[in-house]
Design an enzyme around this catalytic site. Structure first.
Site, PDB file in Angstrom:
ATOM      1  N   LYS A 129      31.757  23.349  42.500  1.00 40.49           N
ATOM      2  CA  LYS A 129      32.241  24.559  43.183  1.00 40.49           C
ATOM      3  C   LYS A 129      32.618  24.176  44.605  1.00 40.49           C
ATOM      4  CE  LYS A 129      32.647  29.052  42.460  1.00 40.49           C
ATOM      5  NZ  LYS A 129      32.850  29.767  41.194  1.00 40.49           N
ATOM      6  N   ASP A 169      38.286  31.767  42.876  1.00 39.85           N
ATOM      7  CA  ASP A 169      37.059  32.557  42.894  1.00 39.85           C
ATOM      8  C   ASP A 169      37.326  33.651  43.936  1.00 39.85           C
ATOM      9  OD1 ASP A 169      34.070  32.370  41.825  1.00 39.85           O
ATOM     10  OD2 ASP A 169      33.899  32.927  43.923  1.00 39.85           O
TER      11      ASP A 169
HETATM   12  P1  NDP Z   1      38.167  38.784  44.227  1.00 34.58           P
HETATM   13  O1  NDP Z   1      38.288  38.164  45.565  1.00 34.58           O
HETATM   14  O2  NDP Z   1      39.376  39.009  43.413  1.00 34.58           O
HETATM   15  O3  NDP Z   1      37.410  40.186  44.333  1.00 34.58           O
HETATM   16  C1  NDP Z   1      36.130  40.252  44.870  1.00 34.58           C
HETATM   17  C2  NDP Z   1      35.670  41.697  44.851  1.00 34.58           C
HETATM   18  O4  NDP Z   1      34.275  41.733  45.166  1.00 34.58           O
HETATM   19  C3  NDP Z   1      36.358  42.544  45.892  1.00 34.58           C
HETATM   20  O5  NDP Z   1      36.428  43.877  45.441  1.00 34.58           O
HETATM   21  C4  NDP Z   1      35.412  42.447  47.080  1.00 34.58           C
HETATM   22  O6  NDP Z   1      35.487  43.527  47.984  1.00 34.58           O
HETATM   23  C5  NDP Z   1      34.061  42.407  46.413  1.00 34.58           C
HETATM   24  N1  NDP Z   1      33.135  41.634  47.253  1.00 34.58           N
HETATM   25  C6  NDP Z   1      33.214  40.308  47.528  1.00 34.58           C
HETATM   26  N2  NDP Z   1      32.245  39.931  48.361  1.00 34.58           N
HETATM   27  C7  NDP Z   1      31.537  41.040  48.613  1.00 34.58           C
HETATM   28  C8  NDP Z   1      30.398  41.303  49.401  1.00 34.58           C
HETATM   29  N3  NDP Z   1      29.792  40.319  50.110  1.00 34.58           N
HETATM   30  N4  NDP Z   1      29.923  42.574  49.404  1.00 34.58           N
HETATM   31  C9  NDP Z   1      30.548  43.555  48.686  1.00 34.58           C
HETATM   32  N5  NDP Z   1      31.647  43.367  47.924  1.00 34.58           N
HETATM   33  C10 NDP Z   1      32.117  42.136  47.894  1.00 34.58           C
HETATM   34  O7  NDP Z   1      37.126  37.867  43.449  1.00 34.58           O
HETATM   35  P2  NDP Z   1      36.875  37.738  41.866  1.00 34.58           P
HETATM   36  O8  NDP Z   1      37.108  39.034  41.205  1.00 34.58           O
HETATM   37  O9  NDP Z   1      37.591  36.542  41.402  1.00 34.58           O
HETATM   38  O10 NDP Z   1      35.303  37.375  41.832  1.00 34.58           O
HETATM   39  C11 NDP Z   1      34.303  38.371  41.696  1.00 34.58           C
HETATM   40  C12 NDP Z   1      33.025  37.738  41.195  1.00 34.58           C
HETATM   41  O11 NDP Z   1      33.275  37.127  39.926  1.00 34.58           O
HETATM   42  C13 NDP Z   1      32.439  36.621  42.058  1.00 34.58           C
HETATM   43  O12 NDP Z   1      31.031  36.647  41.946  1.00 34.58           O
HETATM   44  C14 NDP Z   1      32.967  35.351  41.401  1.00 34.58           C
HETATM   45  O13 NDP Z   1      32.165  34.237  41.685  1.00 34.58           O
HETATM   46  C15 NDP Z   1      32.876  35.754  39.940  1.00 34.58           C
HETATM   47  N6  NDP Z   1      33.693  35.010  38.997  1.00 34.58           N
HETATM   48  C16 NDP Z   1      35.042  34.897  39.164  1.00 34.58           C
HETATM   49  C17 NDP Z   1      35.794  34.223  38.238  1.00 34.58           C
HETATM   50  C18 NDP Z   1      37.273  34.150  38.320  1.00 34.58           C
HETATM   51  O14 NDP Z   1      37.883  33.640  37.385  1.00 34.58           O
HETATM   52  N7  NDP Z   1      37.908  34.662  39.360  1.00 34.58           N
HETATM   53  C19 NDP Z   1      35.171  33.540  37.085  1.00 34.58           C
HETATM   54  C20 NDP Z   1      33.755  33.790  36.956  1.00 34.58           C
HETATM   55  C21 NDP Z   1      33.062  34.480  37.901  1.00 34.58           C
HETATM   56  P3  NDP Z   1      36.175  43.312  49.422  1.00 34.58           P
HETATM   57  O15 NDP Z   1      37.646  43.186  49.135  1.00 34.58           O
HETATM   58  O16 NDP Z   1      35.807  44.519  50.192  1.00 34.58           O
HETATM   59  O17 NDP Z   1      35.589  42.056  49.989  1.00 34.58           O
HETATM   60  O1  2IT Z   2      32.792  31.151  38.603  1.00 37.54           O
HETATM   61  C1  2IT Z   2      33.702  30.718  37.864  1.00 37.54           C
HETATM   62  O2  2IT Z   2      33.471  30.398  36.687  1.00 37.54           O
HETATM   63  C2  2IT Z   2      35.063  30.635  38.392  1.00 37.54           C
HETATM   64  N1  2IT Z   2      35.275  31.022  39.544  1.00 37.54           N
HETATM   65  C3  2IT Z   2      36.155  30.052  37.556  1.00 37.54           C
HETATM   66  C4  2IT Z   2      36.104  28.562  37.559  1.00 37.54           C
HETATM   67  C5  2IT Z   2      37.283  27.877  36.906  1.00 37.54           C
HETATM   68  O3  2IT Z   2      37.321  26.646  37.033  1.00 37.54           O
HETATM   69  O4  2IT Z   2      38.134  28.511  36.277  1.00 37.54           O
END
Ligand code: NDP
Ligand code: 2IT
Length: 448
Positions: A129, A169
């Protein structure tokens, strides 16, 4: 918290001593070690081979300066990270997070979780990561581009199709991956598609990767509910967050007939009793880079709550899709009191240990992030497959692969939980099944 077997307690103490102040990393390690209590008694070879201690120490940790210039000509210095945690099963694989809260401990917790998640997919990917404390909010495209180019100017020497394959992420989506890929290509003079995943469809990206994490989370929830002869159809669902994972979790839940009534961001939450309009949410978030309050302003029945907790909204299915430790013990008790049936974590470690305990004691179907959100990285591995064979698959074919992968992940967790005497405990099942796979590969590779 459960007690640890003495051998595991020694490992945990070493982790605490070596990584002071990294609370999220300690939390992630502790959860896995608690699950391994059931394993070490049957498999002394993992303790004798110091496999568990080695698993807790990253193979390599990189930290570097990222200087960049804003549109006014001011110079900013951020910190870049890449923790290459474990490559027993394949090249290091995992996302990059751009958020002001990113530090080494956060990246280590995410990298550690990624090892197990990636093993659960059944695909040949190790765990890593990275990211930066850069805050993309309010920055112009040109500023984001210069930042990405500066980050890649250091990162490029550490990554590669066979070495380490970053993706997105929090704060890193299609725009950022495009800038990062462009700079990698320019510096290396190689069109090495498989060096990054989450790429645009015009230059080597995979169909369904954008949707995969959210879709996969809902598929996992579907599988859990099926074990109790229940379904998503007609159920009241809440997602937290409103980013990539939240948007596509909401979309898939709606495709399966559920009624998705709320989502959130760090400023508050929206309740929309007409059902969240995913196309509008995507327009506000992805295109306009706005907030959920802007979404609410355009919907007749939607109510925006400044601050507060989205978990106060009654629901049967909860899908936390924002960030770590966003759902604590009190929120868990509220959800259970409001009639929660199932919770699948789209985010990484969104429930605190106390919240997990509340759900498990109440008999709620609970899917930990490393299992439920594995569809994202799994589809990244499908993107690598397509890049390696210079091919690209259709949406339907790729979605079927994702669906089957999530069915298999669910099955692996359920079987391991049964085998180790904890039926229905997806936390134990996910940790045990993935640990065994990684541990066996590490034993085979010798002391490295
Ligand atoms: P985005 O940046 O697209 O969206 C993040 C969302 O979470 C936003 O709505 C944001 O609100 C909110 N958020 C982030 N940090 C905080 C915080 N500290 N407090 C409150 N709200 C928060 O990210 P993703 O949707 O890609 O990721 C969301 C989660 O999913 C994370 O935990 C990530 O690690 C996990 N994840 C993502 C994957 C992927 O493929 N993208 C794969 C697997 C897991 P705001 O805009 O107000 O900050
Ligand atoms: O938390 C996760 O699994 C991700 N942010 C996606 C990682 C990836 O390599 O697609």
């Amino acid at each position: 918290m459960n007690d640890l077997d003495p051998a595991l307690q020694r490992v945990f103490q070493t982790v605490l001593d070596r990584n002071p102040g990294e609370a999220e990393f300690h939390q992630a390690v502790r959860e896995v070690l608690e699950s391994l209590n059931a394993v070490v008694a049957r498999h002394p070879e993992y303790v004798d081979g110091s496999i568990i201690e080695r698993l807790c120490e990253p193979e390599r940790q990189l930290m570097f300066r990222v200087p960049w210039t804003d549109d006014q000509g001011n110079i900013h210095i951020n910190r870049g990270f890449r923790v290459e945690f474990n490559s027993a099963l394949g090249p290091f694989k995992g996302g990059l997070r751009f958020h002001p809260t990113v530090n080494l401990g956060i990246v280590k917790f995410l990298g550690f979780e990624q090892i197990f998640k990636n093993a659960l997919t059944g695909l040949p990917i190790g765990g890593g990561k990275g990211g930066s404390d850069f805050d993309p909010k309010g920055r112009s495209d040109a500023e984001v581009m210069r930042f990405c180019q500066s980050l890649m100017t250091e990162l490029y020497r550490h990554i590669g199709e066979y070495t380490d394959v970053p993706a997105g992420d929090i704060g890193v989506g299609g725009r950022e991956i495009g800038y990062l890929f462009g700079q990698y290509k320019r510096i290396t003079n190689r069109y090495e598609s498989g060096v990054l995943t989450g790429k645009g469809l015009s230059y080597g990206g995979s169909q369904v990767r954008t949707e995969a994490t959210g879709y996969g989370t809902v598929i996992f929830a579907r599988e859990m509910l099926a074990t109790r002869n229940q379904a998503l159809s007609g159920r009241r669902v809440i997602v937290s967050g409103s980013g990539n994972v939240a948007i596509y979790a909401a979309q898939k839940a709606q495709q399966l007939g559920a009624h998705v009534v709320a989502c959130s961001d760090s400023g508050g939450y929206v309740v929309d009793e007409d059902g969240i309009d995913v196309d509008l949410l995507r327009q506000v978030k992805d295109v306009e880079r706005g907030r959920v309050a802007d979404y609410a302003a355009r919907r007749p029945k939607a109510v925006h709550h400044e601050g507060g907790s989205v978990w106060d909204v009654p629901c049967e299915i909860a899908l936390p899709c924002a960030t770590q430790n966003e759902l604590d013990g009190d929120a868990a008790r509220t959800l259970v009191g409001n009639g929660l049936l199932a919770l699948a974590e789209g985010a990484n470690m969104p429930s605190t240990p106390e919240a997990v305990q509340v759900f498990q004691e109440a008999g709620i179907l609970f899917a930990p992030g490393k299992a439920a959100n594995a569809g994202g990285v799994a589809t990244s591995a499908l993107e690598m497959q397509q890049n390696a064979s210079r091919d690209s698959w259709h949406f339907d074919h790729t979605e079927k692969r994702l669906d089957q992968i999530m069915v298999d992940v669910h099955q692996r967790c359920a079987e391991a939980a049964d085998t180790y005497g904890q039926p229905g405990n997806y936390v134990a099942g996910a940790n045990i099944s993935s640990f065994m796979q990684v541990a066996d590969a590490m034993l085979a590779h010798g002391v490295i």
